[in-house]
Scaffold this motif. Structure first.
Motif, PDB file in Angstrom:
ATOM      1  N   VAL A 153      36.785  38.871  45.321  1.00  0.00           N
ATOM      2  CA  VAL A 153      36.605  39.786  46.459  1.00  0.00           C
ATOM      3  C   VAL A 153      37.268  39.244  47.728  1.00  0.00           C
ATOM      4  CG1 VAL A 153      34.442  40.634  45.498  1.00  0.00           C
ATOM      5  CG2 VAL A 153      34.372  38.828  47.222  1.00  0.00           C
ATOM      6  N   ILE A 155      29.284  44.061  49.865  1.00  0.00           N
ATOM      7  CA  ILE A 155      30.535  43.524  49.327  1.00  0.00           C
ATOM      8  C   ILE A 155      30.854  44.258  48.028  1.00  0.00           C
ATOM      9  CG2 ILE A 155      31.696  41.472  48.416  1.00  0.00           C
ATOM     10  CD1 ILE A 155      29.830  39.807  50.213  1.00  0.00           C
ATOM     11  N   GLY A 161      36.815  43.412  46.795  1.00  0.00           N
ATOM     12  CA  GLY A 161      36.736  43.208  48.241  1.00  0.00           C
ATOM     13  C   GLY A 161      37.142  44.414  49.052  1.00  0.00           C
TER      14      GLY A 161
END
Length: 318
Positions: free
Chosen positions: A201, A243, A247
């Motif tokens: 991410v 999150i 990402g």
């Protein structure tokens, strides 16, 4: 005795490290560094690599000590007069140092044009620059130039031609994981399974990996009194902070969802109307990462969500 690797503290970018080692090794013999131009995306680590190079430019005339480093925010320079009076006459004239111009695409074209004379390569390794009544000798055994930019297309062609252009590559997930771990407090750990999810991410970006460690993971672990981050804790953190896989940011997700409502793709104008974002914001801020990750594509007829993009949205709602 094995020679010290001056870039070993920097993670990833092995091709770039090899190139910098080459020029650094040559500098030890010649005392001349070619004009270096580092090109890389935002947060790729250009400044860290430039500073590491500069700190190892050790000169014989200073007893083997590194040259002083002057870092210049290029956007603060507005014209040639300011460049000459604030930089050249104060720091360059008959002195030994390294000049690092960060985000050099922000230099006005007039300064870039002046640099064409200053940086013109020749056998003498020096150039005389005249400005009004001043004559300044640029001796490249004394003065080294390093530039860095995220937008090389904004530089004039002849300026780039005078530089050794070095490109930063993609960071692998392993590298991003190492950067995250490197920026944790000593008493904190992340298990191997979890670190791969964390790295995924970070958007392929070294700065994002640093911020993930400092602003998110350390804050969560200290606040929750956790010494080792596992998948359960990571899931909690992702839920708290929103999150998302890969990402993605909320604005990018909004663009992707809007695209999913157009079966045959849509124009940039329609996408702008649907999301409320300006055309420029979509083009410059949101769609590039979606395209990079294969979630959308841009065709002559407009923007389209890909099969991978549809799967992403489907998995997000599970």
């Amino acid at each position: 005795m094995q020679e010290k690797d001056h870039f070993s503290h920097l993670i990833g970018q092995e091709k770039l490290k090899a190139q910098l080692r080459f020029y650094l090794n040559a500098f030890r013999e010649t005392q001349v560094l070619p004009t270096i131009l580092l090109i890389g995306g935002r947060g790729a680590g250009k400044t860290e690599f430039a500073v590491s190079l500069a700190k190892n430019l050790r000169v014989d005339s200073m007893g083997g000590r590194p040259k002083p480093l002057l870092t210049i925010n290029s956007s603060t320079l507005k014209n040639v007069r300011q460049f000459v009076e604030d930089i050249v006459l104060k720091y360059v004239n008959d002195q030994t140092l390294t000049l690092f111009f960060d985000e050099c695409h922000a230099l006005p074209e007039s300064i870039q044009t002046a640099l064409l004379t200053i940086l013109n390569p020749n056998k003498k390794n020096s150039n005389l620059f005249r400005y009004e009544d001043a004559e300044i000798l640029f001796d490249f055994r004394k003065v080294s130039f390093v530039f860095a930019t995220t937008d090389p297309q904004k530089l004039v062609g002849p300026f780039k031609d005078r530089c050794r252009v070095l490109h930063m590559g993609e960071y692998e997930y392993d590298d991003l994981g190492k950067i995250v771990r490197e920026n944790l407090d000593d008493e904190l750990e992340i298990d191997d399974e979890t670190i791969s999810h964390v790295a995924s991410v970070c958007r392929g970006n070294a700065r994002n990996a640093v911020l993930m460690a400092k602003d998110n993971i350390i804050q969560y672990m200290k606040g929750s009194k956790v010494s080792k981050l596992d998948m359960e804790h990571w899931g909690n953190l992702c839920s708290i902070l929103g999150i998302m896989p890969m990402g993605l940011e909320n604005s990018e997700l909004q663009v992707l969802k809007a695209l999913s409502e157009f079966s045959d793709g849509c124009s940039l104008n329609n996408l702008s109307a649907k999301t409320g974002f300006t055309r420029q914001a979509i083009m410059l801020e949101f769609e590039s990462y979606l395209v990079k990750k294969g979630l959308m594509q841009i065709k002559s007829g407009g923007r389209e969500i890909t099969t991978k993009g549809k799967e992403y949205l489907k998995n997000l709602t599970k």
